[in-house]
Write a protein that holds these residues in place. Structure first.
Motif, mmCIF file in Angstrom:
data_model
loop_
_atom_site.group_PDB
_atom_site.id
_atom_site.type_symbol
_atom_site.label_atom_id
_atom_site.label_comp_id
_atom_site.label_asym_id
_atom_site.label_seq_id
_atom_site.Cartn_x
_atom_site.Cartn_y
_atom_site.Cartn_z
ATOM 1 N N PRO A 155 -51.385 12.442 24.965
ATOM 2 C CA PRO A 155 -51.655 11.643 23.768
ATOM 3 C C PRO A 155 -50.492 10.714 23.452
ATOM 4 O O PRO A 155 -49.319 11.119 23.520
ATOM 5 N N SER A 156 -50.790 9.473 23.099
ATOM 6 C CA SER A 156 -49.748 8.463 22.934
ATOM 7 C C SER A 156 -48.719 8.854 21.877
ATOM 8 O O SER A 156 -47.514 8.623 22.064
ATOM 9 N N ALA A 157 -49.160 9.449 20.774
ATOM 10 C CA ALA A 157 -48.217 9.826 19.722
ATOM 11 C C ALA A 157 -47.232 10.882 20.226
ATOM 12 O O ALA A 157 -46.031 10.840 19.905
ATOM 13 N N VAL A 158 -47.729 11.818 21.027
ATOM 14 C CA VAL A 158 -46.871 12.865 21.579
ATOM 15 C C VAL A 158 -45.937 12.280 22.639
ATOM 16 O O VAL A 158 -44.741 12.596 22.676
ATOM 17 N N ALA A 163 -40.557 10.766 24.382
ATOM 18 C CA ALA A 163 -39.641 9.771 24.936
ATOM 19 C C ALA A 163 -38.445 9.570 24.012
ATOM 20 O O ALA A 163 -37.299 9.434 24.474
ATOM 21 N N ARG A 164 -38.701 9.573 22.716
ATOM 22 C CA ARG A 164 -37.602 9.409 21.756
ATOM 23 C C ARG A 164 -36.655 10.598 21.817
ATOM 24 O O ARG A 164 -35.425 10.433 21.847
ATOM 25 N N LEU A 181 -38.222 19.510 30.568
ATOM 26 C CA LEU A 181 -39.382 19.262 29.702
ATOM 27 C C LEU A 181 -40.436 20.302 30.040
ATOM 28 O O LEU A 181 -40.882 20.385 31.188
ATOM 29 N N GLY A 182 -40.813 21.134 29.062
ATOM 30 C CA GLY A 182 -41.697 22.249 29.342
ATOM 31 C C GLY A 182 -42.990 22.228 28.561
ATOM 32 O O GLY A 182 -43.048 21.719 27.434
ATOM 33 N N GLN A 206 -36.471 5.161 33.218
ATOM 34 C CA GLN A 206 -37.392 5.226 32.089
ATOM 35 C C GLN A 206 -38.286 6.445 32.220
ATOM 36 O O GLN A 206 -38.526 6.940 33.320
ATOM 37 N N VAL A 207 -38.769 6.930 31.087
ATOM 38 C CA VAL A 207 -39.685 8.065 31.081
ATOM 39 C C VAL A 207 -40.999 7.641 31.713
ATOM 40 O O VAL A 207 -41.560 6.596 31.363
#
Length: 323
Positions: A155-158, A163-164, A181-182, A206-207
């Motif tokens: 999901p884009s919000a997640v 990324a932040r 990252l888990g 980049q992520v």
């Protein structure tokens, strides 16, 4: 004649009945004989067809589901298949029917029931973790592991918030200090290392997480593609409707490193008597037959392909429209 559309191409064909064999194990069933394959992407690859291994809900009909047929006839030792995907050209990827090859595992297997009958092998994600710390992100998201997707998507919000928080600097100056990252699933955290979620090219970092917004009831959804499958062996139990998961054993990988990839956080988040990740069912559980070789889609891999070949092939093949 039927038409099957993928994210980067399409196939036309006709339905036939045939004796379908994997080695010496055979069953009679339906498949689609391809009469046309779009030049993009199929002209770029050596294999001639696609073998769908999704669950029955994805199939065109009972006779199209290979694993259901093999289970009914009892020709396999167990009604399951397992997938090991190489992470370098020095290894060979492999799909095994009827059992699990323990020499591909660097940990014990654990199991979780599939979360819903969508045709894909899916489970729930309880949370995201960064360096082992829960992030309170995407509770109740579904996760699908998909050999037809070259990236990690969610999901884009997640994705934006991850990324932040990961704070990957564009000049790669903090590359060596980036966290794991888990994905917390059924009381376990399945960790990816920076090299699994970072794109590095020409001195820039980049992520590489892709935004993918799938609306309810199918979403929110994570799609865990090749970087995830290279990290973990997955086992698909068609009889008990569950997926097994374990750390993949790769050449040069130390036991200490393998232990960091799978963490047991236990507690209230453990679902029932199980605990594993899901794999996406692929195609429509129909076989698209050409000459000899076949790409296997649905929690599987191109048997016998090297890591580099798999990444190049699967990056553009079968990247489906999840929405």
């Amino acid at each position: 004649e039927v038409s099957i559309t993928f994210g980067t191409g399409e196939v036309w064909g006709r339905c036939v009945q045939e004796q379908i064999c994997i080695g010496s194990v055979c069953s009679r069933g339906s498949l689609v004989l391809a009469t046309y394959e779009s030049p993009m992407p199929f002209s770029s690859f050596k294999f001639d067809g696609v073998l769908g291994l999704g669950t029955r809900a994805m199939s065109q009909g009972d006779d199209f589901n290979l694993m259901d047929r093999l289970q009914r006839t009892g020709v396999l030792k167990q009604a399951m298949f397992s997938v090991f995907m190489s992470d370098s050209d020095d290894e060979v990827s492999e799909i095994t029917f009827g059992t699990v090859k323990l020499d591909h595992l660097a940990s014990e297997l654990f199991w979780v029931d599939i979360a819903r009958d969508s045709g894909y092998w899916e489970v729930l994600v309880d949370d995201m973790h960064i360096n082992g710390a829960p992030q309170s992100l995407c509770a109740g998201c579904y996760a699908a592991v998909d050999t037809g997707t070259s990236e990690l998507a969610g999901p884009s919000a997640v994705i934006d918030e991850l990324a932040r928080r990961l704070n990957v600097l564009e000049d790669c100056s903090n590359l060596d200090s980036l966290p794991t990252l888990g994905f917390e699933i059924a009381g376990r955290v399945l960790n990816l290392e920076p090299r699994d979620y970072i794109d590095q090219a020409n001195g820039n970092c980049q992520v590489s997480l892709m935004a993918l917004d799938v609306p309810p009831p199918k979403g929110p959804l994570f799609v865990l593609g090749i970087p995830f499958l290279q990290k973990f062996v997955t086992v698909y139990d068609n009889d008990k409707r569950r997926v097994g998961f374990g750390v993949a054993r790769h050449a040069g990988q130390s036991a200490d490193r393998a232990k960091t990839l799978l963490l047991d956080v236990g507690g209230a988040h453990r679902h029932a008597s199980t605990g594993a990740v899901a794999a996406a069912g692929g195609a429509d559980a129909a076989a698209l037959a050409g000459a000899a070789a076949a790409a296997v889609d649905g929690g599987a891999a191109v048997a016998g392909g090297s890591g580099g070949q798999l990444r190049r092939a699967l990056a553009s093949l079968l990247k489906r429209m999840w929405t």
